[in-house]
Design a protein around this motif. Structure first.
Motif, PDB file in Angstrom:
ATOM      1  N   ASP A  44       0.810  -1.226   0.000  1.00  0.00           N
ATOM      2  CA  ASP A  44       0.000   0.000   0.000  1.00  0.00           C
ATOM      3  C   ASP A  44       0.840   1.271   0.000  1.00  0.00           C
ATOM      4  OD1 ASP A  44      -2.345  -1.561   0.091  1.00  0.00           O
ATOM      5  OD2 ASP A  44      -2.177  -1.725   2.272  1.00  0.00           O
ATOM      6  N   ILE A  45       1.911   1.281  -0.791  1.00  0.00           N
ATOM      7  CA  ILE A  45       2.712   2.499  -0.941  1.00  0.00           C
ATOM      8  C   ILE A  45       1.987   3.442  -1.898  1.00  0.00           C
ATOM      9  CG2 ILE A  45       4.900   3.454  -1.766  1.00  0.00           C
ATOM     10  CD1 ILE A  45       5.189   1.921   0.846  1.00  0.00           C
ATOM     11  N   ARG A  66       5.760  -1.613 -11.042  1.00  0.00           N
ATOM     12  CA  ARG A  66       5.224  -2.843 -10.451  1.00  0.00           C
ATOM     13  C   ARG A  66       4.040  -2.556  -9.547  1.00  0.00           C
ATOM     14  NH1 ARG A  66       9.250  -7.024  -7.602  1.00  0.00           N
ATOM     15  NH2 ARG A  66       9.799  -7.244  -9.801  1.00  0.00           N
ATOM     16  N   TRP A  67       4.138  -1.512  -8.740  1.00  0.00           N
ATOM     17  CA  TRP A  67       3.093  -1.205  -7.757  1.00  0.00           C
ATOM     18  C   TRP A  67       2.044  -0.235  -8.289  1.00  0.00           C
ATOM     19  CZ3 TRP A  67       6.900   0.053  -3.159  1.00  0.00           C
ATOM     20  CH2 TRP A  67       7.473  -1.142  -2.692  1.00  0.00           C
ATOM     21  N   GLN A  68       2.296   0.340  -9.464  1.00  0.00           N
ATOM     22  CA  GLN A  68       1.409   1.373 -10.005  1.00  0.00           C
ATOM     23  C   GLN A  68       1.291   2.551  -9.029  1.00  0.00           C
ATOM     24  OE1 GLN A  68      -0.156   1.183 -13.341  1.00  0.00           O
ATOM     25  NE2 GLN A  68       1.659  -0.121 -13.247  1.00  0.00           N
ATOM     26  N   SER A  69       2.430   2.906  -8.443  1.00  0.00           N
ATOM     27  CA  SER A  69       2.502   4.055  -7.531  1.00  0.00           C
ATOM     28  C   SER A  69       3.212   5.197  -8.241  1.00  0.00           C
ATOM     29  CB  SER A  69       3.283   3.688  -6.265  1.00  0.00           C
ATOM     30  OG  SER A  69       2.672   2.620  -5.577  1.00  0.00           O
ATOM     31  N   PRO A  70       2.716   6.424  -8.118  1.00  0.00           N
ATOM     32  CA  PRO A  70       3.381   7.545  -8.783  1.00  0.00           C
ATOM     33  C   PRO A  70       4.797   7.765  -8.238  1.00  0.00           C
ATOM     34  CG  PRO A  70       1.663   8.320  -7.293  1.00  0.00           C
ATOM     35  CD  PRO A  70       1.519   6.836  -7.367  1.00  0.00           C
ATOM     36  N   LEU A  71       5.694   8.126  -9.144  1.00  0.00           N
ATOM     37  CA  LEU A  71       7.101   8.344  -8.796  1.00  0.00           C
ATOM     38  C   LEU A  71       7.439   9.821  -8.945  1.00  0.00           C
ATOM     39  CD1 LEU A  71      10.027   7.447  -8.226  1.00  0.00           C
ATOM     40  CD2 LEU A  71      10.236   6.904 -10.670  1.00  0.00           C
ATOM     41  N   PHE A  72       8.080  10.369  -7.915  1.00  0.00           N
ATOM     42  CA  PHE A  72       8.510  11.765  -7.926  1.00  0.00           C
ATOM     43  C   PHE A  72      10.037  11.794  -7.795  1.00  0.00           C
ATOM     44  CE2 PHE A  72       4.261  11.503  -6.208  1.00  0.00           C
ATOM     45  CZ  PHE A  72       3.578  12.490  -6.897  1.00  0.00           C
ATOM     46  N   ILE A  73      10.710  12.277  -8.829  1.00  0.00           N
ATOM     47  CA  ILE A  73      12.166  12.425  -8.801  1.00  0.00           C
ATOM     48  C   ILE A  73      12.479  13.800  -8.220  1.00  0.00           C
ATOM     49  CG2 ILE A  73      14.286  12.425 -10.149  1.00  0.00           C
ATOM     50  CD1 ILE A  73      12.837   9.740 -10.139  1.00  0.00           C
TER      51      ILE A  73
END
Length: 199
Positions: A44-45, A66-73
């Motif tokens: 649940d990330i 893989r988790w379909q979690s948004p990524l913020f660089i």
């Protein structure tokens, strides 16, 4: 209302024994395995944050897909820039640095700055500003941050309210490759954030 934060240091690198800093060195196979092992129980990330350097970003991108979690660089999560010392071996640094030496810097980075490097003041400020921005809006998110040892040490010093020019985090915290720290942030009725380190 509470946030959960996992601060994960990248794994072992293909090149060892160097002051990696902002030098963009890739993870070794062992380093990748370390990160998979540490994150396999996370669930649940909601959001993933990453340093732009490949030793963090590449694995963060894999998890995001893989988790379909948004990524913020976030550039603010990059390791300290050690200037002329960056990417040099520790053996070379101990033999060839003087006024300041690498020993001077390790003992008091607020007083001594490597040639052409980011100052400790600038490093502290960018991490502090990033962290305070995350705390500014109360929410119930669960977050994973993939970053560097120096960044995590500074975040811990901020969370534990060390005085600004304190250097204890350099020796009190041993943040190895693939180490992960959990932090819970509770919000009171006035919306004030109260972070605590969870063991």
């Amino acid at each position: 209302m509470q946030q959960t934060w996992y601060f994960l240091r990248h794994g072992a690198l293909i090149q060892s024994g160097v002051l990696s800093g902002c030098t963009d060195i890739a993870l070794s196979e062992l380093g990748i395995e370390q990160l998979y092992a540490k994150t396999k129980t996370l669930t649940d990330i909601d959001r993933i944050f990453s340093s732009p350097l490949q030793r963090c970003r590449q694995f963060a991108t894999t998890l995001s897909c893989r988790w379909q979690s948004p990524l913020f660089i976030a550039d603010s999560l990059q390791e300290m820039d050690f200037g002329a010392w960056d990417g040099k071996s520790f053996e070379w640094l101990w033999s060839n640095t003087h006024n300041p030496s690498i020993g001077d810097f390790w003992q008091n980075p607020w007083l001594y700055t490597p040639p052409e490097a980011e100052t400790m003041e600038a490093f502290y400020t960018r991490i502090q500003q990033w962290w305070h921005a995350q705390l500014a809006t109360p929410n119930d998110s669960c977050n994973l941050v993939i970053t560097h040892g120096g960044v995590i040490k500074q975040l811990l010093a901020l969370i534990l309210a060390f005085p600004k020019h304190d250097t204890r985090q350099q020796s009190l915290f041993d943040v190895g490759y693939g180490a992960m720290i959990k932090v819970k942030v509770y919000y009171d009725e006035q919306g004030i954030a109260w972070p605590k380190v969870v063991f």
